[in-house]
Design a protein around this motif. Structure first.
Motif, PDB file in Angstrom:
ATOM      1  N   ALA A   1     -25.351  33.056 -40.691  1.00  0.00           N
ATOM      2  CA  ALA A   1     -25.363  34.278 -41.538  1.00  0.00           C
ATOM      3  C   ALA A   1     -25.859  35.315 -40.553  1.00  0.00           C
ATOM      4  CB  ALA A   1     -27.028  34.169 -42.339  1.00  0.00           C
ATOM      5  N   LEU A   2     -26.488  35.218 -39.514  1.00  0.00           N
ATOM      6  CA  LEU A   2     -26.875  36.132 -38.396  1.00  0.00           C
ATOM      7  C   LEU A   2     -25.439  36.410 -37.794  1.00  0.00           C
ATOM      8  CD1 LEU A   2     -30.025  34.856 -37.190  1.00  0.00           C
ATOM      9  CD2 LEU A   2     -29.719  37.074 -38.456  1.00  0.00           C
ATOM     10  N   TRP A   3     -24.698  35.306 -37.173  1.00  0.00           N
ATOM     11  CA  TRP A   3     -23.616  35.597 -36.550  1.00  0.00           C
ATOM     12  C   TRP A   3     -22.400  36.285 -37.461  1.00  0.00           C
ATOM     13  CZ3 TRP A   3     -20.939  36.314 -32.608  1.00  0.00           C
ATOM     14  CH2 TRP A   3     -19.458  36.067 -32.375  1.00  0.00           C
ATOM     15  N   THR A   4     -22.357  35.887 -38.689  1.00  0.00           N
ATOM     16  CA  THR A   4     -21.509  36.777 -39.570  1.00  0.00           C
ATOM     17  C   THR A   4     -21.761  38.125 -39.761  1.00  0.00           C
ATOM     18  OG1 THR A   4     -21.064  34.675 -40.943  1.00  0.00           O
ATOM     19  CG2 THR A   4     -20.425  36.529 -41.831  1.00  0.00           C
TER      20      THR A   4
ATOM     21  N   ASP B   1     -27.944  36.357 -26.796  1.00  0.00           N
ATOM     22  CA  ASP B   1     -27.999  35.104 -27.288  1.00  0.00           C
ATOM     23  C   ASP B   1     -27.404  34.744 -28.615  1.00  0.00           C
ATOM     24  OD1 ASP B   1     -29.948  34.699 -25.120  1.00  0.00           O
ATOM     25  OD2 ASP B   1     -31.575  34.702 -26.151  1.00  0.00           O
ATOM     26  N   LEU B   2     -27.360  35.597 -29.502  1.00  0.00           N
ATOM     27  CA  LEU B   2     -26.669  35.450 -30.797  1.00  0.00           C
ATOM     28  C   LEU B   2     -25.156  35.598 -30.396  1.00  0.00           C
ATOM     29  CD1 LEU B   2     -26.215  35.353 -33.688  1.00  0.00           C
ATOM     30  CD2 LEU B   2     -26.804  37.869 -33.925  1.00  0.00           C
ATOM     31  N   LEU B   3     -24.768  36.601 -29.650  1.00  0.00           N
ATOM     32  CA  LEU B   3     -23.325  36.702 -29.325  1.00  0.00           C
ATOM     33  C   LEU B   3     -23.005  35.429 -28.612  1.00  0.00           C
ATOM     34  CD1 LEU B   3     -21.056  38.680 -29.115  1.00  0.00           C
ATOM     35  CD2 LEU B   3     -21.787  39.305 -26.831  1.00  0.00           C
ATOM     36  N   ASP B   4     -23.679  35.145 -27.583  1.00  0.00           N
ATOM     37  CA  ASP B   4     -23.325  33.749 -26.896  1.00  0.00           C
ATOM     38  C   ASP B   4     -23.353  32.665 -27.974  1.00  0.00           C
ATOM     39  OD1 ASP B   4     -23.206  35.242 -24.310  1.00  0.00           O
ATOM     40  OD2 ASP B   4     -25.073  34.678 -23.809  1.00  0.00           O
ATOM     41  N   PHE B   5     -23.951  32.342 -28.873  1.00  0.00           N
ATOM     42  CA  PHE B   5     -24.183  31.416 -29.751  1.00  0.00           C
ATOM     43  C   PHE B   5     -22.711  31.450 -30.478  1.00  0.00           C
ATOM     44  CE2 PHE B   5     -24.378  30.950 -34.243  1.00  0.00           C
ATOM     45  CZ  PHE B   5     -24.759  29.437 -34.524  1.00  0.00           C
ATOM     46  N   GLY B   6     -22.432  32.718 -30.865  1.00  0.00           N
ATOM     47  CA  GLY B   6     -21.172  32.745 -31.680  1.00  0.00           C
ATOM     48  C   GLY B   6     -19.675  32.663 -31.002  1.00  0.00           C
ATOM     49  N   PHE B   7     -19.712  32.864 -29.631  1.00  0.00           N
ATOM     50  CA  PHE B   7     -18.888  32.596 -28.809  1.00  0.00           C
ATOM     51  C   PHE B   7     -18.600  31.293 -28.670  1.00  0.00           C
ATOM     52  CE2 PHE B   7     -18.207  36.987 -26.944  1.00  0.00           C
ATOM     53  CZ  PHE B   7     -17.670  37.699 -27.834  1.00  0.00           C
ATOM     54  N   SER B   8     -19.609  30.566 -28.404  1.00  0.00           N
ATOM     55  CA  SER B   8     -19.927  29.121 -28.263  1.00  0.00           C
ATOM     56  C   SER B   8     -19.550  28.244 -29.384  1.00  0.00           C
ATOM     57  CB  SER B   8     -21.538  28.751 -27.663  1.00  0.00           C
ATOM     58  OG  SER B   8     -21.523  27.313 -27.512  1.00  0.00           O
ATOM     59  N   THR B   9     -19.886  28.879 -30.605  1.00  0.00           N
ATOM     60  CA  THR B   9     -19.336  28.092 -31.789  1.00  0.00           C
ATOM     61  C   THR B   9     -17.985  28.149 -32.122  1.00  0.00           C
ATOM     62  OG1 THR B   9     -21.715  28.569 -32.611  1.00  0.00           O
ATOM     63  CG2 THR B   9     -20.140  27.996 -34.240  1.00  0.00           C
ATOM     64  N   VAL B  10     -17.280  29.222 -31.730  1.00  0.00           N
ATOM     65  CA  VAL B  10     -15.939  29.487 -32.112  1.00  0.00           C
ATOM     66  C   VAL B  10     -14.978  28.820 -31.164  1.00  0.00           C
ATOM     67  CG1 VAL B  10     -13.911  31.136 -32.170  1.00  0.00           C
ATOM     68  CG2 VAL B  10     -16.203  31.682 -33.372  1.00  0.00           C
TER      69      VAL B  10
END
Length: 181
Positions: free
Chosen positions: A16-19, A58-67
């Motif tokens: 939800a935060l990444w979106t 950290d959220l941005l890195d999480f998103g890139f890492s996930t995608v």
């Protein structure tokens, strides 16, 4: 023994935060986005944000890492039918899906952090893909390849080229091969 799957509530909150961040980036520069804005858009309490991430980086890195993490297995095993690279094929599809956003982010000083993190994530994926394919490349070569790919895609967008995405992907693959030892 199977690996324990992550708690669905944690995944739901992080997604939800990444979106929310992705949505905000469509209309706001990186510097203008606050954690309060992310939480409001994602309908997540600020305390929940901080339970998962220390900063919006950290959220941005999480998103890139996930995608991009989802692409790693494909990059390891897939040789595209056209001989292109999974990393740059995805990059072309992603950028051409929203060319205005790419042009803004790649030129904006206030979005520099976003663009540099995106670049580093793509460099890591390409390095992984090349290694998996038994191709040796220095970090400098990988950086050169991704930078060149961005330049080619940027030129494609600026000139409003009628080139099909498959042709653009083949051009990027050719440029990468030329840069490799």
């Amino acid at each position: 023994m199977s690996e324990k799957s992550p708690d669905r509530r944690i995944a739901r909150t992080q997604n939800a935060l990444w979106t929310a961040l992705q949505g905000l980036l469509q209309s706001h520069s990186w510097d203008d986005i606050t954690i309060k804005m992310i939480c409001a858009r994602g309908d997540v309490a600020r305390s929940s944000f901080y339970a998962h991430f220390d900063t919006k980086l950290d959220l941005l890195d999480f998103g890139f890492s996930t995608v991009l993490g989802d692409l790693r297995p494909l990059a390891e095993t897939n040789t595209t039918a056209s001989g292109t690279f999974v990393t740059t094929d995805w990059m072309v599809d992603h950028i051409l899906g929203n060319p205005g956003f790419f042009m803004r982010v790649s030129r904006s000083q206030s979005d520099l952090v976003l663009f540099s993190r995106f670049t580093k994530a793509l460099e890591a994926l390409l390095a992984h893909e090349l290694t998996a394919k038994g191709i040796t490349a220095t970090a400098t070569t990988v950086t050169f390849c991704i930078g060149g790919a961005f330049a080619i895609v940027r030129d494609h967008i600026e000139t409003r080229a009628a080139t099909a995405p498959t042709t653009l992907k083949a051009r990027l693959a050719d440029q990468i091969r030329k840069a490799l030892p």
